[in-house]
Design a protein around this motif. Structure first.
Motif, mmCIF file in Angstrom:
data_model
loop_
_atom_site.group_PDB
_atom_site.id
_atom_site.type_symbol
_atom_site.label_atom_id
_atom_site.label_comp_id
_atom_site.label_asym_id
_atom_site.label_seq_id
_atom_site.Cartn_x
_atom_site.Cartn_y
_atom_site.Cartn_z
ATOM 1 N N ASN A 1 0.842 -1.213 0.000
ATOM 2 C CA ASN A 1 0.000 0.000 0.000
ATOM 3 C C ASN A 1 0.872 1.257 0.000
ATOM 4 O OD1 ASN A 1 -2.424 1.423 -0.076
ATOM 5 N ND2 ASN A 1 -2.552 1.563 2.164
ATOM 6 N N GLU A 2 1.871 1.254 -0.900
ATOM 7 C CA GLU A 2 2.813 2.363 -0.988
ATOM 8 C C GLU A 2 2.725 3.018 -2.356
ATOM 9 O OE1 GLU A 2 6.333 0.672 1.996
ATOM 10 O OE2 GLU A 2 6.678 0.825 -0.167
ATOM 11 N N ILE A 3 2.703 4.352 -2.371
ATOM 12 C CA ILE A 3 2.734 5.133 -3.606
ATOM 13 C C ILE A 3 4.130 5.724 -3.752
ATOM 14 C CG2 ILE A 3 1.779 7.102 -4.859
ATOM 15 C CD1 ILE A 3 -0.815 6.723 -3.370
ATOM 16 N N ASP A 4 4.802 5.338 -4.828
ATOM 17 C CA ASP A 4 6.169 5.809 -5.079
ATOM 18 C C ASP A 4 6.112 6.960 -6.071
ATOM 19 O OD1 ASP A 4 8.843 6.171 -5.591
ATOM 20 O OD2 ASP A 4 9.025 4.407 -6.881
ATOM 21 N N ILE A 5 6.181 8.187 -5.561
ATOM 22 C CA ILE A 5 6.129 9.365 -6.431
ATOM 23 C C ILE A 5 7.518 9.732 -6.925
ATOM 24 C CG2 ILE A 5 5.458 11.823 -6.508
ATOM 25 C CD1 ILE A 5 3.297 11.289 -4.555
#
Length: 516
Positions: A367-371
């Motif tokens: 549940n990680e967003i890598d911007i």
């Protein structure tokens, strides 16, 4: 042959400046105008250098010494430190020698280094297409089975490589027009993970490319047509101020299972340069038709061509948006800058998606967003979704980025639809235009787009003639749902892809329908 002495020529009489032999570290053509070939003009107080580095030779299948020559910056700008660079540990053995005795003094410098030990060279071969895994001997039976499987796989790759090398040697000019798949062959010999070539091979390719001519410029760099062993490739040279974008795009291309027929083919990335100039290179496949924006400006489309362009573009976007689960799965990726300038057209009329400097990755298991690293780029204002313009986009939800992508997709489809011919007695189409061309300036400000898209809720007009074509009528319905003001009400990339697949199959004659 005696070394030419240009020190007496008026054009080269620079007080305290040396002429140095350059090879592998020559400055760009614009900085070496008026100099003989393979020559660089050192700055005041600077020295000439000769360096040697151990690199992997693709043809020989082993580590070899590669020598380079060039000009260093002055001592007060780290030139002295670079002359002592061989005293600092490096990933690959390297050595450098400097001189300031006379012009071209570095021609005769021959620095040496300590070759990589045999056991270390064998370990590095595992990162190359010609290497294979030597696993630890935990359980002898399992070890034998794994080695046998690895050898069979290695043998298959080696046969392909030898066939490729034989073909390359048989062409005295180094061109392989009759075998255009040499780069593809090299990629097929890689790990098979779809994450690109090993880094050592990428560096080797980057050093061997030959720049030919500039084919495009933008705010963040310049694109060149180049050759590698006779094959055309595109080289995107980033400005030094946009290192974050180069790093991010390279990182996205290295994502596992990223390769797809409708995603721009990544070949290599590298940083080159010495002294006061640095080049950050991104090497990809080259398509002579250029961007979809340029293609639409100079070409009109029939309905089938329009559907092939739109369908192939959505196939690429759908692959990006889709997460692939597995031991080494692919994360879902949002593009964040979809527009006709970032889509390229192949010779067969299909498209590939390019430019991933703003892309965002999402890992559902963590549940990680890598911007990525902080980047001032926020996409192209003209194509920005309403929630991006009024800054209501929820960056903590990955689906928000996908919804914003689909808004941009709707605008892209509108541009393609305008150039599609319709009519019975006389075929007509509209001129090529950007979305909102009739409501905002050619280079609109943020406030202009905010007022048009959010305050006035304007959307591009749908020509009445589209209703006479079932395909364009169906496409217009897709557009309207893609640029809906409510993000969650927009169609997904998979839904649009399936709709376009049905429209394309209805348009094709039965005899030519293939698996789409």
């Amino acid at each position: 042959m005696a070394t030419p002495n240009h020190s007496e020529s008026p054009s080269f009489q620079q007080q305290g400046r040396l002429l140095c032999h350059c090879e592998g570290h020559c400055p760009p053509p614009a900085l070496s105008e008026g100099l003989p070939n393979n020559t660089c003009l050192a700055r005041v107080g600077a020295k000439c250098f000769s360096a040697v580095e151990e690199v992997y030779d693709l043809e020989a299948g082993r580590l070899v010494a590669e020598r380079t020559y060039g000009c260093l910056p002055p001592d007060h700008m780290s030139g002295l430190l670079q002359c002592q660079g061989h005293l600092v540990p490096h990933l690959n053995p390297t050595s450098i020698a400097c001189c300031a005795d006379e012009n071209y003094c570095n021609r005769h410098l021959q620095p040496t280094y300590t070759p990589t030990p045999l056991h270390e060279a064998q370990r590095r071969r595992r990162c190359t297409p010609a290497g294979f895994w030597h696993g630890p001997d935990h359980v002898f039976g399992l070890f034998v089975i794994l080695i046998a499987l690895a050898f069979l796989r290695y043998k298959k790759r080696e046969d392909k490589r030898q066939k490729y090398m034989l073909t390359a040697r048989s062409d005295p000019d180094g061109f392989t027009h009759s075998h255009p798949g040499t780069l593809n062959d090299l990629i097929e010999q890689s790990s098979g993970s779809g994450s690109g070539l090993p880094l050592l091979v990428q560096r080797t390719i980057a050093k061997q490319i030959q720049m030919e001519r500039s084919i495009g410029k933008g705010r963040y760099g310049e694109v060149w047509l180049a050759k590698w062993r006779g094959e055309n490739v595109a080289v995107k040279v980033f400005f030094t101020t946009d290192e974050a974008s180069w790093f991010r795009e390279t990182e996205i291309y290295q994502t596992v299972l990223m390769r797809h027929e409708n995603i721009l083919g990544f070949i290599a990335a590298d940083i080159k340069g010495t002294g006061g100039w640095t080049q950050m290179l991104l090497i990809t496949d080259y398509y002579e038709n250029g961007s979809l924006y340029d293609f639409l400006a100079h070409n009109t489309l029939d309905v089938e061509q329009m559907l092939r362009i739109c369908h192939s573009a959505l196939c690429g976007i759908c692959h990006l948006h889709t997460e692939i689960h597995g031991t080494r799965g692919k994360p879902a990726i949002a593009h964040r800058d979809i527009k006709t300038r970032n889509i390229l057209v192949k010779l067969d009329g299909t498209c590939v998606i390019a430019d991933f400097g703003l892309a965002v990755r999402y890992d559902s298991e963590k549940n990680e967003i890598d911007i990525g690293a902080p980047n001032p780029r926020v996409g192209t204002i003209r194509y920005m979704a309403p929630e991006g313009l009024d800054q209501s986009l929820n960056t903590s939800l990955f689906s928000s980025f996908l919804h914003a992508d689909m808004y941009s997709v709707g605008l892209m489809l509108w541009e393609v639809g305008r150039r599609t011919m319709t009519g019975e007695k006389r075929m007509v189409c509209d001129e090529s235009q950007l979305p909102y061309y009739d409501f905002v300036n050619p280079d609109p400000s943020f406030d202009e787009m905010l007022n048009a898209v959010c305050s006035k809720q304007i959307r591009p007009a749908l020509p009445h003639r589209w209703q006479t074509s079932p395909a364009l009528s169906g496409l217009s319905k897709v557009m309207v749902e893609c640029w809906h003001g409510t993000p969650s009400a927009r169609l997904s990339s998979l839904r649009v892809k399936k709709t376009l697949t049905n429209l394309l199959m209805n348009e094709l004659p039965p005899a030519s329908i293939k698996m789409i």
